[in-house]
Every structure is written in C-alpha cells, then in structure tokens.
Design a protein around this motif. Structure first.
Motif, PDB file in Angstrom:
ATOM      1  N   PHE A  49      53.837  39.752  28.606  1.00 20.30           N
ATOM      2  CA  PHE A  49      52.909  38.537  28.490  1.00 20.30           C
ATOM      3  C   PHE A  49      52.005  38.243  29.674  1.00 20.30           C
ATOM      4  CE2 PHE A  49      51.678  33.974  28.927  1.00 20.30           C
ATOM      5  CZ  PHE A  49      51.286  33.857  27.615  1.00 20.30           C
ATOM      6  N   GLN A  50      52.788  38.297  30.964  1.00 17.09           N
ATOM      7  CA  GLN A  50      52.089  38.132  32.214  1.00 17.09           C
ATOM      8  C   GLN A  50      51.072  39.093  32.342  1.00 17.09           C
ATOM      9  OE1 GLN A  50      55.577  38.260  34.833  1.00 17.09           O
ATOM     10  NE2 GLN A  50      55.285  36.079  35.072  1.00 17.09           N
ATOM     11  N   ALA A  51      51.211  40.449  32.038  1.00 17.05           N
ATOM     12  CA  ALA A  51      50.200  41.334  31.996  1.00 17.05           C
ATOM     13  C   ALA A  51      48.962  41.078  31.139  1.00 17.05           C
ATOM     14  CB  ALA A  51      50.591  42.937  31.606  1.00 17.05           C
ATOM     15  N   MET A  52      49.415  40.800  29.775  1.00 23.21           N
ATOM     16  CA  MET A  52      48.303  40.406  28.928  1.00 23.21           C
ATOM     17  C   MET A  52      47.575  39.404  29.436  1.00 23.21           C
ATOM     18  SD  MET A  52      50.438  41.032  25.478  1.00 23.21           S
ATOM     19  CE  MET A  52      49.165  40.709  24.376  1.00 23.21           C
ATOM     20  N   ARG A  53      48.234  38.243  30.179  1.00 21.14           N
ATOM     21  CA  ARG A  53      47.537  37.135  30.558  1.00 21.14           C
ATOM     22  C   ARG A  53      46.485  37.637  31.889  1.00 21.14           C
ATOM     23  NH1 ARG A  53      44.483  33.481  30.069  1.00 21.14           N
ATOM     24  NH2 ARG A  53      44.545  31.811  31.509  1.00 21.14           N
ATOM     25  N   ARG A  54      46.955  38.201  32.714  1.00 24.30           N
ATOM     26  CA  ARG A  54      46.289  38.792  33.648  1.00 24.30           C
ATOM     27  C   ARG A  54      44.810  39.676  33.336  1.00 24.30           C
ATOM     28  NH1 ARG A  54      48.796  42.258  38.290  1.00 24.30           N
ATOM     29  NH2 ARG A  54      46.725  42.266  38.945  1.00 24.30           N
ATOM     30  N   LEU A  55      45.079  40.385  32.377  1.00 24.04           N
ATOM     31  CA  LEU A  55      43.907  41.044  31.843  1.00 24.04           C
ATOM     32  C   LEU A  55      42.913  40.030  31.165  1.00 24.04           C
ATOM     33  CD1 LEU A  55      45.815  44.028  30.147  1.00 24.04           C
ATOM     34  CD2 LEU A  55      44.203  43.999  31.986  1.00 24.04           C
ATOM     35  N   GLN A  56      43.685  39.249  30.222  1.00 23.25           N
ATOM     36  CA  GLN A  56      42.660  37.972  29.870  1.00 23.25           C
ATOM     37  C   GLN A  56      41.884  37.368  30.825  1.00 23.25           C
ATOM     38  OE1 GLN A  56      44.770  34.999  27.415  1.00 23.25           O
ATOM     39  NE2 GLN A  56      43.030  34.467  26.333  1.00 23.25           N
ATOM     40  N   GLN A  57      42.516  36.791  31.770  1.00 20.11           N
ATOM     41  CA  GLN A  57      41.722  36.106  33.003  1.00 20.11           C
ATOM     42  C   GLN A  57      40.878  36.847  33.684  1.00 20.11           C
ATOM     43  OE1 GLN A  57      45.413  35.272  34.997  1.00 20.11           O
ATOM     44  NE2 GLN A  57      45.059  32.936  34.876  1.00 20.11           N
ATOM     45  N   ASP A  58      41.154  38.160  33.962  1.00 21.66           N
ATOM     46  CA  ASP A  58      40.113  39.167  34.541  1.00 21.66           C
ATOM     47  C   ASP A  58      38.840  39.416  33.462  1.00 21.66           C
ATOM     48  OD1 ASP A  58      41.613  39.297  36.666  1.00 21.66           O
ATOM     49  OD2 ASP A  58      42.307  41.198  36.176  1.00 21.66           O
TER      50      ASP A  58
ATOM     51  N   HIS B 240      35.121  38.303  34.372  1.00 30.38           N
ATOM     52  CA  HIS B 240      33.978  39.310  34.301  1.00 30.38           C
ATOM     53  C   HIS B 240      33.067  38.864  33.023  1.00 30.38           C
ATOM     54  CE1 HIS B 240      32.030  43.076  34.629  1.00 30.38           C
ATOM     55  NE2 HIS B 240      32.165  43.280  33.439  1.00 30.38           N
ATOM     56  N   ALA B 241      33.348  38.165  32.172  1.00 30.82           N
ATOM     57  CA  ALA B 241      32.472  37.665  31.100  1.00 30.82           C
ATOM     58  C   ALA B 241      31.362  36.481  31.528  1.00 30.82           C
ATOM     59  CB  ALA B 241      33.235  36.911  29.936  1.00 30.82           C
ATOM     60  N   LYS B 242      32.048  35.727  32.491  1.00 30.94           N
ATOM     61  CA  LYS B 242      31.201  35.007  33.150  1.00 30.94           C
ATOM     62  C   LYS B 242      30.049  35.701  34.052  1.00 30.94           C
ATOM     63  CE  LYS B 242      34.282  31.097  33.193  1.00 30.94           C
ATOM     64  NZ  LYS B 242      35.376  30.363  33.817  1.00 30.94           N
ATOM     65  N   ARG B 243      30.535  36.555  34.743  1.00 31.55           N
ATOM     66  CA  ARG B 243      29.526  37.570  35.465  1.00 31.55           C
ATOM     67  C   ARG B 243      28.356  38.019  34.500  1.00 31.55           C
ATOM     68  NH1 ARG B 243      33.576  41.347  38.359  1.00 31.55           N
ATOM     69  NH2 ARG B 243      34.528  39.795  39.304  1.00 31.55           N
TER      70      ARG B 243
ATOM     71  N   PRO C 128      34.573  45.461  34.808  1.00 36.64           N
ATOM     72  CA  PRO C 128      34.379  44.958  36.240  1.00 36.64           C
ATOM     73  C   PRO C 128      34.484  46.200  36.921  1.00 36.64           C
ATOM     74  CG  PRO C 128      36.325  43.836  35.291  1.00 36.64           C
ATOM     75  CD  PRO C 128      35.935  44.884  34.299  1.00 36.64           C
ATOM     76  N   PRO C 129      33.219  46.027  38.190  1.00 37.19           N
ATOM     77  CA  PRO C 129      33.337  47.277  39.002  1.00 37.19           C
ATOM     78  C   PRO C 129      34.526  47.934  39.682  1.00 37.19           C
ATOM     79  CG  PRO C 129      31.565  45.441  39.323  1.00 37.19           C
ATOM     80  CD  PRO C 129      32.493  45.082  38.486  1.00 37.19           C
ATOM     81  N   GLU C 130      35.218  46.604  39.993  1.00 35.40           N
ATOM     82  CA  GLU C 130      36.544  47.032  40.679  1.00 35.40           C
ATOM     83  C   GLU C 130      37.582  47.814  39.841  1.00 35.40           C
ATOM     84  OE1 GLU C 130      35.753  43.653  40.081  1.00 35.40           O
ATOM     85  OE2 GLU C 130      34.594  43.420  41.802  1.00 35.40           O
ATOM     86  N   PHE C 131      37.585  47.529  38.613  1.00 30.71           N
ATOM     87  CA  PHE C 131      38.495  48.146  37.876  1.00 30.71           C
ATOM     88  C   PHE C 131      37.802  49.496  37.496  1.00 30.71           C
ATOM     89  CE2 PHE C 131      39.324  49.794  33.580  1.00 30.71           C
ATOM     90  CZ  PHE C 131      40.655  49.739  33.345  1.00 30.71           C
ATOM     91  N   ARG C 132      36.580  49.778  37.557  1.00 34.29           N
ATOM     92  CA  ARG C 132      35.900  51.112  37.023  1.00 34.29           C
ATOM     93  C   ARG C 132      36.374  51.879  38.481  1.00 34.29           C
ATOM     94  NH1 ARG C 132      31.554  51.747  33.713  1.00 34.29           N
ATOM     95  NH2 ARG C 132      30.494  53.054  35.357  1.00 34.29           N
ATOM     96  N   ALA C 133      36.084  51.726  39.598  1.00 33.86           N
ATOM     97  CA  ALA C 133      36.336  52.267  40.741  1.00 33.86           C
ATOM     98  C   ALA C 133      37.789  52.742  40.811  1.00 33.86           C
ATOM     99  CB  ALA C 133      35.967  51.432  41.845  1.00 33.86           C
TER     100      ALA C 133
ATOM    101  N   TRP D  16      44.954  62.499  33.644  1.00 34.99           N
ATOM    102  CA  TRP D  16      46.285  62.397  32.881  1.00 34.99           C
ATOM    103  C   TRP D  16      46.409  61.085  32.775  1.00 34.99           C
ATOM    104  CZ3 TRP D  16      50.419  59.935  34.152  1.00 34.99           C
ATOM    105  CH2 TRP D  16      51.046  59.931  35.634  1.00 34.99           C
ATOM    106  N   GLU D  17      46.538  60.267  33.901  1.00 42.73           N
ATOM    107  CA  GLU D  17      46.865  58.911  33.892  1.00 42.73           C
ATOM    108  C   GLU D  17      45.768  57.982  33.401  1.00 42.73           C
ATOM    109  OE1 GLU D  17      48.919  55.632  37.208  1.00 42.73           O
ATOM    110  OE2 GLU D  17      48.136  57.625  37.762  1.00 42.73           O
ATOM    111  N   ARG D  18      44.579  58.416  33.343  1.00 36.04           N
ATOM    112  CA  ARG D  18      43.639  57.525  32.619  1.00 36.04           C
ATOM    113  C   ARG D  18      43.562  57.693  31.130  1.00 36.04           C
ATOM    114  NH1 ARG D  18      39.555  59.919  36.564  1.00 36.04           N
ATOM    115  NH2 ARG D  18      39.099  61.518  35.028  1.00 36.04           N
TER     116      ARG D  18
END
Length: 157
Positions: free
Chosen positions: A23-32, A36-39, A124-129, A137-139
């Motif tokens: 749940f915490q991981a899903m919430r962090r993804l949602q917040q991020d 990014h949606a606001k950007r 988001p650019p940070e995620f892409r980098a 394999w990890e991607r």
C-alpha cells in the motif's frame, strides 16, 4: 477442512506482511503521478491521460473511440469527455468513415502533432533517468511487475 481451504488460509496469513509495504508503494506512486500531472498541466494544460491519448493517436494514425479506450484503459464515458476537451482545443478531430458512415475515426490534428513535438514525457524526468540506468533485465522485470500489479487491481474505479 479441505486441502484447498488450508492453502487459502496459509496464503492469506502471509499476505498481512505484504499489505502495508504494498500500500505504501502504491501510495508513493500515486503521489508522484499527481505531482507530475501538475507539471504537465502547467505545460499546455494537458493531463497525463490527454497526453497519452494524443501519443497513442500519433502512433496509430487513426482509431475508433472503442479501440482508443482499450489502448488507454479508460471507460467509454471517461474517454468521451477527454476527446471532447481535446477536440475543443483543436488537438484532435473526428472523421466519418467513407464506407461505413456509422463509424467515426479519431485523428490527431496538425495542432495536436505540433503540441506533441514540444510536450514533456509521460513519465517524470527523474524516473526516466533512473529507469534508463537499470540493466535491461531489470527494466523488463519492473515493467512486468507493474503491469501485473495493475492487472491484480482490476477495475477499481
């Protein structure tokens, strides 16, 4: 007690250890995603969903609304509102099929194509980098895990 009941109970008991971190991981993804949606909204007033719709139309050339709704994972009603807004802004257009007048195609307009050339990435650019720096394999593993998690969530709307 049947063997199936025992297996289900043991699987459920182990689930509690995963519930909070998942749940915490899903919430962090949602917040991020919200940040990014606001950007994206600051750039041309596009939502991530609208940008995704334009990108899919750019790659496919033309689609019907039902095909597009499957490609972008939106209900027909939600997609209809998004299409209306994009059409009002002149970013996409509707075109009747020549052979079957009941069918309507959605196409990217010249303005939509121009906007896409200047638009930021969906992620988001940070995620892409950071994602690009991962071994291939990890991607693939991360993408597969996220797709599977989305599948497990199902239609939670």
């Amino acid at each position: 007690m049947t063997e199936e009941t025992v297996l289900n109970e043991s699987n459920s008991a182990g689930l509690e250890a995963f519930e909070m971190p998942l749940f915490q991981a899903m919430r962090r993804l949602q917040q991020d995603a919200e940040v990014h949606a606001k950007r994206l909204a600051r750039y041309g007033g596009l939502s991530p969903v609208q940008l995704m719709i334009l990108q899919v139309l750019a790659s496919e050339g033309q689609l019907t609304a039902s095909d597009l709704s499957r490609r972008v994972s939106l209900t027909a009603a939600t997609l209809s509102g998004q299409i209306d807004r994009l059409e009002e802004r002149g970013l996409l257009q509707r075109q009747r099929d020549e052979q079957d007048r009941r069918r309507q195609w959605l196409l990217l307009s010249d303005s939509g194509r121009a906007l896409l050339q200047q638009a930021p990435a969906l992620l988001p650019p940070e995620f892409r980098a950071r994602f690009a720096a991962l071994p291939q394999w990890e991607r693939h593993a991360l993408t597969a895990a996220l797709l599977r998690a989305a599948e497990l969530c199902g239609d939670m709307e």
